[in-house]
Design an enzyme around this catalytic site. Structure first.
Site, mmCIF file in Angstrom:
data_model
loop_
_atom_site.group_PDB
_atom_site.id
_atom_site.type_symbol
_atom_site.label_atom_id
_atom_site.label_comp_id
_atom_site.label_asym_id
_atom_site.label_seq_id
_atom_site.Cartn_x
_atom_site.Cartn_y
_atom_site.Cartn_z
ATOM 1 N N ASP A 8 -3.166 3.921 12.680
ATOM 2 C CA ASP A 8 -1.351 3.017 12.728
ATOM 3 C C ASP A 8 -0.467 4.292 12.962
ATOM 4 O O ASP A 8 -0.389 4.853 13.413
ATOM 5 C CB ASP A 8 -1.587 2.384 11.871
ATOM 6 C CG ASP A 8 -0.244 1.706 11.746
ATOM 7 O OD1 ASP A 8 0.084 1.037 12.635
ATOM 8 O OD2 ASP A 8 0.796 2.074 10.614
ATOM 9 N N LEU A 9 0.518 3.340 13.772
ATOM 10 C CA LEU A 9 1.301 4.169 14.463
ATOM 11 C C LEU A 9 2.801 4.442 13.152
ATOM 12 O O LEU A 9 3.126 4.975 12.936
ATOM 13 C CB LEU A 9 2.417 3.978 15.633
ATOM 14 C CG LEU A 9 1.755 3.811 16.672
ATOM 15 C CD1 LEU A 9 3.273 3.927 18.111
ATOM 16 C CD2 LEU A 9 1.470 5.548 17.098
ATOM 17 N N ASP A 10 3.428 2.933 13.003
ATOM 18 C CA ASP A 10 4.589 2.802 12.027
ATOM 19 C C ASP A 10 3.865 2.961 11.025
ATOM 20 O O ASP A 10 3.105 2.530 10.131
ATOM 21 C CB ASP A 10 5.439 1.977 13.007
ATOM 22 C CG ASP A 10 6.211 1.974 13.796
ATOM 23 O OD1 ASP A 10 7.865 2.260 13.582
ATOM 24 O OD2 ASP A 10 5.773 1.006 14.416
ATOM 25 N N LYS A 213 -6.021 -5.846 14.844
ATOM 26 C CA LYS A 213 -7.089 -4.423 15.231
ATOM 27 C C LYS A 213 -8.359 -4.063 14.699
ATOM 28 O O LYS A 213 -8.761 -4.139 15.202
ATOM 29 C CB LYS A 213 -5.865 -3.630 14.019
ATOM 30 C CG LYS A 213 -4.405 -3.497 14.505
ATOM 31 C CD LYS A 213 -4.000 -2.548 13.971
ATOM 32 C CE LYS A 213 -2.055 -2.509 13.836
ATOM 33 N NZ LYS A 213 -1.625 -1.750 13.358
ATOM 34 N N SER A 237 -0.127 -0.818 6.477
ATOM 35 C CA SER A 237 0.067 -2.160 6.301
ATOM 36 C C SER A 237 -0.879 -2.852 6.109
ATOM 37 O O SER A 237 -1.619 -3.381 7.069
ATOM 38 C CB SER A 237 1.826 -3.079 7.298
ATOM 39 O OG SER A 237 2.119 -3.727 7.142
ATOM 40 N N ASN A 239 -1.022 -5.888 8.786
ATOM 41 C CA ASN A 239 -1.337 -6.144 10.164
ATOM 42 C C ASN A 239 -2.871 -4.434 10.646
ATOM 43 O O ASN A 239 -3.508 -4.867 11.295
ATOM 44 C CB ASN A 239 -0.810 -5.771 11.285
ATOM 45 C CG ASN A 239 0.148 -4.278 11.522
ATOM 46 O OD1 ASN A 239 0.305 -3.781 10.299
ATOM 47 N ND2 ASN A 239 0.790 -3.995 12.510
#
Length: 292
Positions: A8-10, A213, A237, A239
């Protein structure tokens, strides 16, 4: 057997400044040298990810829009799962009628209302007026992070999208008003033909029911002939929940939500402590990521 790591990024690969630390970059390079397929799995739009990674020189696989798109390292789109257009318009009609700031993720732009920033500024003013102890700095930082994405295209209303053929992959609704967010969540959580997730404290996101995802990771692993038991997922998170549960080995960030920590095989350091690097180095040392 080749391996795959989906990150994941954020809140995960990105630190508190929304950048990739040198430590994380070096570990990603070592993972690739060990034969790993590195995959960025994010709620962000593909073009935003490309812009974000440009300074790094990285060209990974990208699962974008919470699993609604997959692009290969050359930029070729291999998977596209947009919302049904009529349904997307109905969602936007409700959001606009209830005065939400929203973002519409498409192939080339993130459409958002011209008055969107004004809507959030009004919400912040109301919160501070109702509770002077409200941390305005934290709210402003959350808004600034939302506005820092690349590719915004401003519309007067969702009606500007009515007669277009644009693919709508993800609709993000954002509000500082907890009651408004709860109202939105209640409005869409009973809808069977939608994926409803949240990626941060002040939002919820809507996609096609097949877009997640987890589904995207399953598709990509099959495409690359990599068994799921040879995949690793790192996130923070809700998601990320679907890929955390489907991956062969799962890692929650130290700053992850409790629900993500509970279902992961391990919990690493936070995103501002280079948690991704810490986990990759541990896995490499244990030869979980290598060719052996």
């Amino acid at each position: 057997m080749k391996k795959l790591i989906a990150i994941d990024l954020d809140g995960t690969l990105l630190n508190e400044k929304s950048t990739i630390s040198e430590e994380n970059m070096e570990s990603l390079q070592r993972a690739q040298e060990a034969g790993m397929e590195v995959v960025i799995a994010t709620g962000r739009a593909y073009f935003d990810v490309v812009d974000l990674l440009k300074p790094t020189g990285m060209h990974p696989w990208v699962i974008g829009a919470n699993g609604a798109t997959i692009h290969d390292p050359t930029g070729r789109r291999l998977l596209s799962i947009p919302l049904e257009h009529k349904q997307a318009i109905e969602i936007l009609h409700w959001l606009e009628g209830n005065h939400f700031y929203y973002e519409v993720f498409s192939d080339e732009a993130i459409f958002t209302p011209q008055n969107g920033r004004e809507l959030l500024a009004i919400e912040m003013d109301r919160l501070v007026s109702a509770n002077p102890q409200t941390d305005l700095g934290t709210l402003s930082q959350a808004a600034a992070k939302q506005f820092s994405q690349t590719g915004f295209s401003y519309v007067s209303s969702y009606r500007d999208l009515l007669d277009t053929e644009v693919n709508i992959y993800n609709i993000l609704a954002f509000s500082f008003d907890e009651h408004k967010l709860a109202k939105g969540w209640d409005r869409f959580k009973q809808t069977d033909n939608l994926t409803l997730v949240t990626s941060a404290e002040h939002n919820f996101e809507l996609e096609h029911p097949l877009a997640s995802k987890g589904n995207a990771l399953t598709w990509l692993a099959k495409h690359l002939h990599i068994p799921l038991e040879h995949t690793v997922a790192i996130g923070d998170s809700m998601n990320d929940y679907s890929m955390i549960t489907i991956a062969g080995y799962s890692i929650a960030m130290g700053n992850a939500r409790a629900e993500i920590k509970q279902i992961s095989h391990e919990v690493t350091l936070s995103n501002y402590e280079h948690g991704v690097s810490h986990s990759i180095e541990r896995l490499l040392a244990a030869k979980r990521l290598g060719q052996n």
